[in-house]
Design a protein around this motif. Structure first.
Motif, PDB file in Angstrom:
ATOM      1  N   LYS A 281       0.817  -1.262  -0.037  1.00  0.00           N
ATOM      2  CA  LYS A 281      -0.023  -0.123  -0.084  1.00  0.00           C
ATOM      3  C   LYS A 281       0.708   1.264  -0.005  1.00  0.00           C
ATOM      4  N   MET A 282       0.660   2.065  -1.059  1.00  0.00           N
ATOM      5  CA  MET A 282       1.519   3.259  -1.139  1.00  0.00           C
ATOM      6  C   MET A 282       0.668   4.416  -1.176  1.00  0.00           C
ATOM      7  N   GLU A 283       1.145   5.552  -1.063  1.00  0.00           N
ATOM      8  CA  GLU A 283       0.364   6.666  -0.677  1.00  0.00           C
ATOM      9  C   GLU A 283      -0.723   6.948  -2.033  1.00  0.00           C
ATOM     10  N   THR A 284      -0.306   6.583  -3.213  1.00  0.00           N
ATOM     11  CA  THR A 284      -1.197   6.895  -4.411  1.00  0.00           C
ATOM     12  C   THR A 284      -1.601   5.752  -4.845  1.00  0.00           C
ATOM     13  N   GLY A 285      -1.655   4.565  -4.312  1.00  0.00           N
ATOM     14  CA  GLY A 285      -1.984   3.297  -4.837  1.00  0.00           C
ATOM     15  C   GLY A 285      -1.818   1.984  -4.079  1.00  0.00           C
ATOM     16  N   LEU A 286      -2.344   1.107  -4.581  1.00  0.00           N
ATOM     17  CA  LEU A 286      -2.007  -0.454  -4.080  1.00  0.00           C
ATOM     18  C   LEU A 286      -1.763  -1.281  -5.273  1.00  0.00           C
ATOM     19  N   LEU A 287      -0.515  -1.866  -4.970  1.00  0.00           N
ATOM     20  CA  LEU A 287       0.101  -2.902  -6.221  1.00  0.00           C
ATOM     21  C   LEU A 287       0.509  -4.144  -5.563  1.00  0.00           C
ATOM     22  N   SER A 288       0.538  -5.305  -6.308  1.00  0.00           N
ATOM     23  CA  SER A 288       0.970  -6.552  -5.926  1.00  0.00           C
ATOM     24  C   SER A 288       2.277  -6.330  -6.099  1.00  0.00           C
ATOM     25  N   LEU A 289       3.276  -7.289  -5.248  1.00  0.00           N
ATOM     26  CA  LEU A 289       4.440  -7.453  -5.410  1.00  0.00           C
ATOM     27  C   LEU A 289       4.919  -7.949  -7.190  1.00  0.00           C
ATOM     28  N   LYS A 290       4.113  -8.502  -7.500  1.00  0.00           N
ATOM     29  CA  LYS A 290       4.268  -8.717  -9.096  1.00  0.00           C
ATOM     30  C   LYS A 290       4.152  -7.805 -10.027  1.00  0.00           C
ATOM     31  N   GLN A 291       2.851  -7.183  -9.734  1.00  0.00           N
ATOM     32  CA  GLN A 291       2.616  -5.910 -10.484  1.00  0.00           C
ATOM     33  C   GLN A 291       3.846  -4.789 -10.504  1.00  0.00           C
ATOM     34  N   LEU A 292       4.191  -4.770  -9.354  1.00  0.00           N
ATOM     35  CA  LEU A 292       5.094  -3.471  -9.188  1.00  0.00           C
ATOM     36  C   LEU A 292       6.592  -3.760  -9.818  1.00  0.00           C
ATOM     37  N   LEU A 294       6.713  -6.161 -12.650  1.00  0.00           N
ATOM     38  CA  LEU A 294       6.577  -6.095 -14.094  1.00  0.00           C
ATOM     39  C   LEU A 294       6.623  -4.465 -14.403  1.00  0.00           C
ATOM     40  N   LEU A 295       5.831  -3.509 -13.602  1.00  0.00           N
ATOM     41  CA  LEU A 295       5.727  -2.156 -13.936  1.00  0.00           C
ATOM     42  C   LEU A 295       7.076  -1.814 -14.056  1.00  0.00           C
ATOM     43  N   LEU A 296       8.051  -1.829 -13.217  1.00  0.00           N
ATOM     44  CA  LEU A 296       9.343  -1.376 -13.192  1.00  0.00           C
ATOM     45  C   LEU A 296      10.060  -2.010 -14.348  1.00  0.00           C
ATOM     46  N   ASN A 297       9.886  -3.151 -14.670  1.00  0.00           N
ATOM     47  CA  ASN A 297      10.798  -3.787 -15.492  1.00  0.00           C
ATOM     48  C   ASN A 297      10.181  -3.436 -17.211  1.00  0.00           C
ATOM     49  N   HIS A 298       9.076  -2.912 -17.335  1.00  0.00           N
ATOM     50  CA  HIS A 298       8.493  -2.393 -18.411  1.00  0.00           C
ATOM     51  C   HIS A 298       8.951  -0.991 -18.830  1.00  0.00           C
ATOM     52  N   LEU A 299       9.278  -0.360 -17.635  1.00  0.00           N
ATOM     53  CA  LEU A 299       9.916   1.195 -18.110  1.00  0.00           C
ATOM     54  C   LEU A 299      10.921   1.164 -19.157  1.00  0.00           C
ATOM     55  N   PRO A 300      11.007   2.163 -20.065  1.00  0.00           N
ATOM     56  CA  PRO A 300      11.681   2.122 -21.105  1.00  0.00           C
ATOM     57  C   PRO A 300      13.252   2.826 -20.769  1.00  0.00           C
ATOM     58  N   VAL A 301      13.593   2.555 -19.502  1.00  0.00           N
ATOM     59  CA  VAL A 301      14.850   3.119 -18.821  1.00  0.00           C
ATOM     60  C   VAL A 301      15.311   1.980 -17.954  1.00  0.00           C
ATOM     61  N   ASP A 302      16.582   2.118 -17.603  1.00  0.00           N
ATOM     62  CA  ASP A 302      17.102   1.115 -16.604  1.00  0.00           C
ATOM     63  C   ASP A 302      17.150   1.836 -15.393  1.00  0.00           C
ATOM     64  N   HIS A 317      15.010  -4.836 -14.576  1.00  0.00           N
ATOM     65  CA  HIS A 317      15.479  -5.898 -15.440  1.00  0.00           C
ATOM     66  C   HIS A 317      14.669  -5.971 -16.895  1.00  0.00           C
ATOM     67  N   GLY A 318      14.766  -4.834 -17.605  1.00  0.00           N
ATOM     68  CA  GLY A 318      14.083  -4.607 -18.657  1.00  0.00           C
ATOM     69  C   GLY A 318      14.605  -5.577 -19.858  1.00  0.00           C
ATOM     70  N   LYS A 319      14.008  -5.424 -20.997  1.00  0.00           N
ATOM     71  CA  LYS A 319      14.489  -6.332 -22.152  1.00  0.00           C
ATOM     72  C   LYS A 319      15.701  -5.988 -22.688  1.00  0.00           C
ATOM     73  N   GLU A 320      15.905  -4.566 -22.753  1.00  0.00           N
ATOM     74  CA  GLU A 320      17.145  -4.293 -23.501  1.00  0.00           C
ATOM     75  C   GLU A 320      18.199  -3.448 -22.589  1.00  0.00           C
ATOM     76  N   ARG A 321      18.650  -4.003 -21.557  1.00  0.00           N
ATOM     77  CA  ARG A 321      19.642  -2.908 -20.632  1.00  0.00           C
ATOM     78  C   ARG A 321      20.817  -2.373 -21.458  1.00  0.00           C
ATOM     79  N   ILE A 322      20.988  -1.393 -21.254  1.00  0.00           N
ATOM     80  CA  ILE A 322      22.299  -0.767 -21.852  1.00  0.00           C
ATOM     81  C   ILE A 322      23.378  -1.255 -21.105  1.00  0.00           C
ATOM     82  N   PHE A 323      23.646  -1.292 -20.067  1.00  0.00           N
ATOM     83  CA  PHE A 323      24.997  -1.690 -19.340  1.00  0.00           C
ATOM     84  C   PHE A 323      24.485  -3.016 -18.580  1.00  0.00           C
TER      85      PHE A 323
END
Length: 410
Positions: A281-292, A294-302, A317-323
Motif C-alpha cells: 500500500k503506497m500513498e497513491t495506490g495499491l500494487l501487488s509485488l508482481k505488478q510492481l 513488472l511495472l518497473l521492468n517495463h519502463l523504457p529506462v534502466d 530488469h528490462g528487455k534491453e539493458r544498456i549496461f
C-alpha cells in the motif's frame, strides 16, 4: 627485513602472521625499487611456497602508491606475477566441480585455452610478420587479430561482475582491486593497438610496443586466474553461488567459445519460486509485488537503487539493458561495481549527495550504437534525510530523432 636477509639458509617461516608480514615486506621492497631477482631470492628463502589463502590477504593498496604512473603500476604487477610463478601450493579439495563441463570455472579455462591459442598462433605470428614487413596486408592481419581479441571483454566482465562480488562477501578484496585494474590495462591496450593499426602511419615501434604488452599481460592474466583467482573462488564459494554464476553468465556472454554443456550440480538449493503475491500500500495506490516488478521492468529506462550505505539494493530488469547487470551486484557496495580508475568519480558524487551539496547529476555518453543519458538523483525522506541514490539510464537516440507531431494512432 634486514634481520632476516643476512641468513640466506634460513628455513621458510611457519607462523601464519609472521609469514604474512614478511610477504608484505617483500612486496614493499619490490615496490620501493629493489631488484626483482633479489626480491625473488628473499621470497624463496623465507616463504618458499605460498598458499592461495595467503595471497588473498595481500592488499596492494596498502603497499603501493596508487598515484604512480600507469607504466610503473603495470611493471610492478608483472613482477608480482613473476614472484609467485611456480611457488603457489595446489589447494587440496575433496571435490573438483571445475572439471565438470558447464561449471563456470570449466568455461573460464576453456576460454583461456582459446585466448592463449589466439595469442600464440595468430597475434604473435602476425606481429613477427609485421616486424619483418609492415605492409598493408600484415597491418590488416594484426588488426583482425585485435578485433577478435576485443571479445576478451566478456571473459573479464563475467569475472568482475560475477566472481568478484562473492569473493568480497567473504572478505577477499585483492582480485577486485588488483585484477580489475590489469583487466582495464589490457582492454585499453587492445583498443590502442586497434587504433594505431587502423590509422597506421609507419610508427612501427609504437605498434610493436603495445602488441608485446598485450601478449605478455594476457598470458600473465591467464596464469593469475588459473593459479590464484579460480582456486581462491573454488575454496570459498558455495555450490549455490556457482549455480547463480552459471545462470547469469549468459547475460554477459562468452569469449571465443561457449560452455561445453549445461552444468548440473549434485544439489541445487536455489529457490526460484515466484515472488509473493502480497500487496504494497503506497500513498497513491495499491500494487501487488508482481505488478510492481513488472511495472518497473517495463519502463523504457534502466533503474538502479543504492542505499545510504552505498550498497546496491535493486535494479530493474528490462528487455534491453544498456549496461550489463547481474544479480551478484545486489548487496555489493557500488564502489566495487566500478573499475578502480573511476571509483573517485562515484565517491565524489555520493559525497555531494550525502552532504546536500547536490540533488542530481547528469552525464551523457556515446556507448556502442547508443547515445546514453545517465541521471543520478539523491533520494531523501520527508525530513530531507539522505536514504540513497537512484541511477536512471536511457538510450535517447530515438528521442533525439523525433520531429514534427504525432496525434493519431499509427
Amino acid at each position: 627485513m634486514s634481520e632476516f636477509i643476512n641468513n640466506r639458509e634460513r628455513q621458510p617461516i611457519a607462523d601464519n602472521t609472521e609469514r604474512l608480514e614478511i610477504l608484505k615486506q617483500i612486496f614493499k621492497d619490490l615496490y620501493n625499487g629493489k631488484n626483482v631477482k633479489e626480491v625473488k631470492a628473499h621470497f624463496d628463502a623465507f616463504i618458499g611456497k605460498v598458499t592461495v589463502e595467503e595471497i588473498s590477504k595481500l592488499r596492494h593498496e596498502e603497499m603501493m602508491d596508487n598515484d604512480l604512473p600507469v607504466a610503473e603500476i603495470q611493471r610492478l604487477y608483472s613482477m608480482h606475477t613473476d614472484i609467485f610463478r611456480g611457488s603457489i601450493e595446489e589447494t587440496e579439495r575433496a571435490k573438483h566441480p571445475e572439471n565438470e563441463p558447464g561449471h563456470p570455472v570449466h568455461t573460464f579455462v576453456l576460454e583461456n585455452k582459446e585466448i592463449e591459442m589466439h595469442i600464440k598462433n595468430k597475434v604473435q605470428v602476425h606481429l613477427d610478420m609485421f616486424i619483418a614487413d609492415d605492409s598493408p596486408e600484415n597491418v590488416f592481419k594484426l588488426l583482425e587479430d585485435c578485433n577478435l581479441l576485443l571479445d576478451i571483454d566478456k571473459h573479464y566482465s563475467r569475472k568482475e561482475n560475477l566472481i568478484f562480488p562473492y569473493l568480497e562477501k567473504y572478505g577477499i578484496y585483492g582480485p577486485t582491486n588488483n585484477m580489475w585494474r590489469i583487466d582495464d590495462f589490457i582492454r585499453d591496450s587492445i583498443k590502442d593497438a586497434k587504433q594505431k593499426l587502423t590509422q597506421y602511419n609507419g610508427e612501427k615501434q609504437a605498434v610493436v610496443g603495445v602488441a608485446n604488452f598485450i601478449i605478455q599481460e594476457v598470458l600473465n592474466m591467464i596464469y593469475r586466474e588459473e593459479n590464484i583467482l579460480f582456486p581462491m573462488a573454488l575454496q570459498n564459494l558455495t555450490e549455490d553461488e556457482w549455480v547463480k554464476i552459471a545462470h547469469e553468465s549468459d547475460e554477459i556472454g562468452f569469449c571465443l567459445t561457449e560452455p561445453a554443456d549445461v552444468w548440473k550440480p549434485e544439489r541445487n538449493k536455489i529457490d526460484e519460486n515466484a515472488i509473493s503475491e502480497g500487496y504494497i500500500k503506497m500513498e497513491t495506490g495499491l500494487l501487488s509485488l508482481k505488478q510492481l516488478e513488472l511495472l518497473l521492468n517495463h519502463l523504457p529506462v534502466d533503474i538502479t537503487f543504492i542505499d545510504q550505505d552505498d550498497v546496491v539494493r535493486y535494479f530493474s530488469h528490462g528487455k534491453e539493458r544498456i549496461f550489463a547487470r547481474t544479480k551478484a551486484v545486489i548487496g555489493r557496495t557500488v564502489q566495487n561495481c566500478h573499475p578502480p580508475r573511476s571509483v573517485h568519480v562515484v565517491e565524489e558524487l555520493l559525497a555531494d549527495f550525502k552532504s546536500g551539496k547536490k540533488d542530481d547529476e547528469d552525464f551523457y555518453i556515446k556507448f556502442r550504437d547508443k547515445y546514453v543519458y545517465i541521471r543520478y538523483f539523491a533520494v531523501r525522506d520527508q525530513n530531507g534525510e539522505y536514504v540513497g541514490t537512484l541511477e536512471f539510464t536511457q538510450n535517447i537516440d530515438p528521442i533525439q530523432a523525433i520531429n514534427g507531431e504525432k496525434r493519431i494512432l499509427s
